[in-house]
Design a protein around this motif. Sequence first.
Motif, mmCIF file in Angstrom:
data_model
loop_
_atom_site.group_PDB
_atom_site.id
_atom_site.type_symbol
_atom_site.label_atom_id
_atom_site.label_comp_id
_atom_site.label_asym_id
_atom_site.label_seq_id
_atom_site.Cartn_x
_atom_site.Cartn_y
_atom_site.Cartn_z
ATOM 1 N N ALA A 1 0.627 -1.164 0.031
ATOM 2 C CA ALA A 1 0.028 0.048 -0.159
ATOM 3 C C ALA A 1 0.964 1.142 0.052
ATOM 4 C CB ALA A 1 -0.867 0.193 1.204
ATOM 5 N N LYS A 2 0.467 2.361 -0.690
ATOM 6 C CA LYS A 2 1.041 3.558 -0.675
ATOM 7 C C LYS A 2 0.455 4.282 0.448
ATOM 8 C CE LYS A 2 1.608 3.152 -5.638
ATOM 9 N NZ LYS A 2 0.839 2.044 -5.880
ATOM 10 N N LEU A 3 1.264 5.477 0.879
ATOM 11 C CA LEU A 3 1.011 6.571 1.912
ATOM 12 C C LEU A 3 1.018 7.829 1.035
ATOM 13 C CD1 LEU A 3 0.412 7.815 4.287
ATOM 14 C CD2 LEU A 3 2.738 7.933 5.219
ATOM 15 N N ILE A 4 0.063 8.593 0.973
ATOM 16 C CA ILE A 4 0.104 9.774 0.057
ATOM 17 C C ILE A 4 -0.355 10.926 1.525
ATOM 18 C CG2 ILE A 4 -0.875 10.927 -1.732
ATOM 19 C CD1 ILE A 4 -2.314 7.676 -1.425
ATOM 20 N N VAL A 5 0.648 11.699 1.337
ATOM 21 C CA VAL A 5 0.597 13.132 2.065
ATOM 22 C C VAL A 5 -0.093 14.071 1.011
ATOM 23 C CG1 VAL A 5 1.693 14.654 3.327
ATOM 24 C CG2 VAL A 5 2.124 12.327 3.789
ATOM 25 N N GLY A 6 -1.238 14.490 1.290
ATOM 26 C CA GLY A 6 -1.876 15.607 0.607
ATOM 27 C C GLY A 6 -1.861 17.067 1.188
ATOM 28 N N LEU A 7 -1.319 18.053 0.568
ATOM 29 C CA LEU A 7 -1.086 19.508 1.271
ATOM 30 C C LEU A 7 -1.630 20.443 0.500
ATOM 31 C CD1 LEU A 7 2.671 19.176 2.003
ATOM 32 C CD2 LEU A 7 1.005 18.927 3.530
ATOM 33 N N PRO A 8 -2.927 20.945 0.717
ATOM 34 C CA PRO A 8 -3.277 22.229 0.179
ATOM 35 C C PRO A 8 -2.571 23.284 0.506
ATOM 36 C CG PRO A 8 -4.779 21.450 1.705
ATOM 37 C CD PRO A 8 -3.758 20.367 1.902
ATOM 38 N N ALA A 9 -2.169 24.219 -0.482
ATOM 39 C CA ALA A 9 -1.348 25.270 -0.067
ATOM 40 C C ALA A 9 -1.496 26.390 -0.747
ATOM 41 C CB ALA A 9 0.140 24.996 -0.557
ATOM 42 N N PHE A 10 -1.635 27.820 -0.234
ATOM 43 C CA PHE A 10 -1.555 29.181 -0.875
ATOM 44 C C PHE A 10 -0.864 29.983 -0.193
ATOM 45 C CE2 PHE A 10 -4.234 33.204 -0.757
ATOM 46 C CZ PHE A 10 -3.877 33.534 -2.032
ATOM 47 N N ASN A 11 0.020 30.560 -0.709
ATOM 48 C CA ASN A 11 1.189 31.475 -0.294
ATOM 49 C C ASN A 11 1.531 30.861 1.010
ATOM 50 O OD1 ASN A 11 0.599 32.949 -2.406
ATOM 51 N ND2 ASN A 11 -0.654 34.650 -1.088
ATOM 52 N N GLU A 12 2.394 29.777 1.093
ATOM 53 C CA GLU A 12 3.130 29.440 2.209
ATOM 54 C C GLU A 12 4.639 29.166 1.763
ATOM 55 O OE1 GLU A 12 1.768 29.477 4.887
ATOM 56 O OE2 GLU A 12 -0.485 28.991 4.837
ATOM 57 N N ASP B 1 -1.302 23.516 -5.164
ATOM 58 C CA ASP B 1 -1.003 25.145 -5.166
ATOM 59 C C ASP B 1 -2.105 25.603 -5.677
ATOM 60 O OD1 ASP B 1 0.181 27.767 -5.356
ATOM 61 O OD2 ASP B 1 1.673 27.165 -6.753
ATOM 62 N N ASP B 2 -2.822 26.531 -4.820
ATOM 63 C CA ASP B 2 -4.100 27.041 -5.058
ATOM 64 C C ASP B 2 -3.976 28.574 -5.574
ATOM 65 O OD1 ASP B 2 -6.802 27.199 -5.160
ATOM 66 O OD2 ASP B 2 -6.948 27.688 -3.228
ATOM 67 N N GLY B 3 -3.127 28.455 -6.648
ATOM 68 C CA GLY B 3 -3.232 30.073 -7.163
ATOM 69 C C GLY B 3 -2.109 30.856 -6.331
ATOM 70 N N SER B 4 -1.087 30.358 -5.688
ATOM 71 C CA SER B 4 -0.431 31.316 -4.859
ATOM 72 C C SER B 4 0.462 32.413 -5.784
ATOM 73 C CB SER B 4 0.868 30.574 -4.344
ATOM 74 O OG SER B 4 0.381 29.363 -3.417
ATOM 75 N N THR B 5 0.524 33.520 -4.894
ATOM 76 C CA THR B 5 1.117 34.674 -5.448
ATOM 77 C C THR B 5 2.308 35.188 -4.920
ATOM 78 O OG1 THR B 5 -0.198 36.255 -4.109
ATOM 79 C CG2 THR B 5 -1.139 35.848 -6.269
ATOM 80 N N ASP B 6 3.029 34.205 -3.988
ATOM 81 C CA ASP B 6 4.230 34.505 -3.607
ATOM 82 C C ASP B 6 5.319 33.735 -4.262
ATOM 83 O OD1 ASP B 6 3.364 32.161 -2.549
ATOM 84 O OD2 ASP B 6 4.203 32.624 -0.342
ATOM 85 N N THR C 1 -1.485 22.369 -9.831
ATOM 86 C CA THR C 1 -1.644 23.791 -9.867
ATOM 87 C C THR C 1 -2.930 24.419 -10.311
ATOM 88 O OG1 THR C 1 0.646 23.895 -10.073
ATOM 89 C CG2 THR C 1 -0.325 26.112 -10.426
ATOM 90 N N HIS C 2 -3.344 25.186 -9.454
ATOM 91 C CA HIS C 2 -4.684 26.111 -9.750
ATOM 92 C C HIS C 2 -4.208 27.436 -10.586
ATOM 93 C CE1 HIS C 2 -7.546 24.027 -6.864
ATOM 94 N NE2 HIS C 2 -7.181 23.293 -7.954
ATOM 95 N N SER C 3 -4.516 27.794 -11.584
ATOM 96 C CA SER C 3 -4.193 28.937 -12.193
ATOM 97 C C SER C 3 -4.505 30.327 -11.193
ATOM 98 C CB SER C 3 -4.447 29.231 -13.659
ATOM 99 O OG SER C 3 -5.978 29.288 -13.741
ATOM 100 N N ASN C 4 -5.734 30.304 -10.548
ATOM 101 C CA ASN C 4 -5.940 31.385 -9.636
ATOM 102 C C ASN C 4 -6.578 30.810 -8.355
ATOM 103 O OD1 ASN C 4 -8.268 30.642 -11.585
ATOM 104 N ND2 ASN C 4 -9.519 31.430 -10.061
ATOM 105 N N ASN C 5 -6.639 31.570 -7.383
ATOM 106 C CA ASN C 5 -6.917 30.975 -6.200
ATOM 107 C C ASN C 5 -8.446 30.718 -6.035
ATOM 108 O OD1 ASN C 5 -7.937 32.007 -2.875
ATOM 109 N ND2 ASN C 5 -6.535 30.559 -3.008
ATOM 110 N N ARG C 6 -8.916 29.451 -5.735
ATOM 111 C CA ARG C 6 -10.371 29.119 -5.743
ATOM 112 C C ARG C 6 -10.547 28.804 -4.264
ATOM 113 N NH1 ARG C 6 -9.755 24.363 -10.404
ATOM 114 N NH2 ARG C 6 -8.646 25.475 -11.943
ATOM 115 N N GLY C 7 -9.914 28.755 -3.217
ATOM 116 C CA GLY C 7 -10.373 28.372 -2.149
ATOM 117 C C GLY C 7 -10.141 27.090 -1.594
ATOM 118 N N LEU C 8 -10.185 26.668 -0.334
ATOM 119 C CA LEU C 8 -9.453 25.305 0.143
ATOM 120 C C LEU C 8 -10.582 24.304 -0.177
ATOM 121 C CD1 LEU C 8 -7.807 23.632 2.094
ATOM 122 C CD2 LEU C 8 -9.400 24.312 4.017
ATOM 123 N N GLY C 9 -11.697 24.500 -0.487
ATOM 124 C CA GLY C 9 -12.959 23.412 -0.828
ATOM 125 C C GLY C 9 -12.365 22.875 -2.210
#
Length: 257
Positions: free
Chosen positions: A3-14, A42-47, A67-75
């Motif tokens: 089995a694989k372990l996946i770590v998922g990280l939603p990120a915006f300007n971090e 990467d939810d459309g980060s600008t940094d 990658t999201h081209s623009n910030n769409r929100g955590l959902g």
Amino acid sequence: MKAKLIVGLPAFNEGSVLPILLLKLESLRARLNDPLHIIVVDDGSTDDTAAILREYAAIIPDMRVLTHSNNRGLGEAMNTLFDHIATHYDYDDILVTLDADNTHNPSIIPYLIAKLRQDELDMVVASRYADGGKELGLAWYRKLFSRGARWFFKLFFPIANVNDYSSGFRCYQVGFLLKAMTYYNGRMITSSGFECMAEIMARFSQMGVRAGEFPLILEYHLKESKSKMKIWRTVIGYFRLLKKVKFDKKWSKEHAL
């Protein structure tokens, strides 16, 4: 096949803390019995988040950036992550999600996995309210808000052995996650803001999820970026879940007949 372990990280300007978190995750690799995959949305980060992720993806094994081209929100970031998991991973794999702001310590990930497997659960929540859990550096009004959310969801969407509905640090059995996505016709998350984490729990509550908790020490004092959560918007979102989740439950059952 293991089995694989996946770590998922939603990120915006971090960008300021992602290197620290990614190195913490890498230090876990030797402690894990399963292959480790890292998926960052990467939810459309600008940094400088995008540049940092490209740099680390080139040197960390099995790391991928969505990658999201623009910030769409955590959902929407979570929807992108879940959709990727659904198409690239198997029922026996395990997904761990955590915040990308360095307030969640990855060192407890092996314990979350062990509890999930030993207790044969569908998910384990890293919880501030489990014995041994606590919050460091959190403002009093944020503590008050989180405790109000706790009692709200325990009243309307009770899940045995779970008290922390808003924690984003969770361990999911991928098989149950796929089952939930099918149950809700591929659209389990309809909220764009931080209430999406509670929406997942509310929807799981309608499916008889087998869940447990492991103590979390929330290290909010390590957060360098400004909080992106708008409290009143999140409160309104919680109340909207009363209608949305109950309606979707009825709709899903009718279409399953």
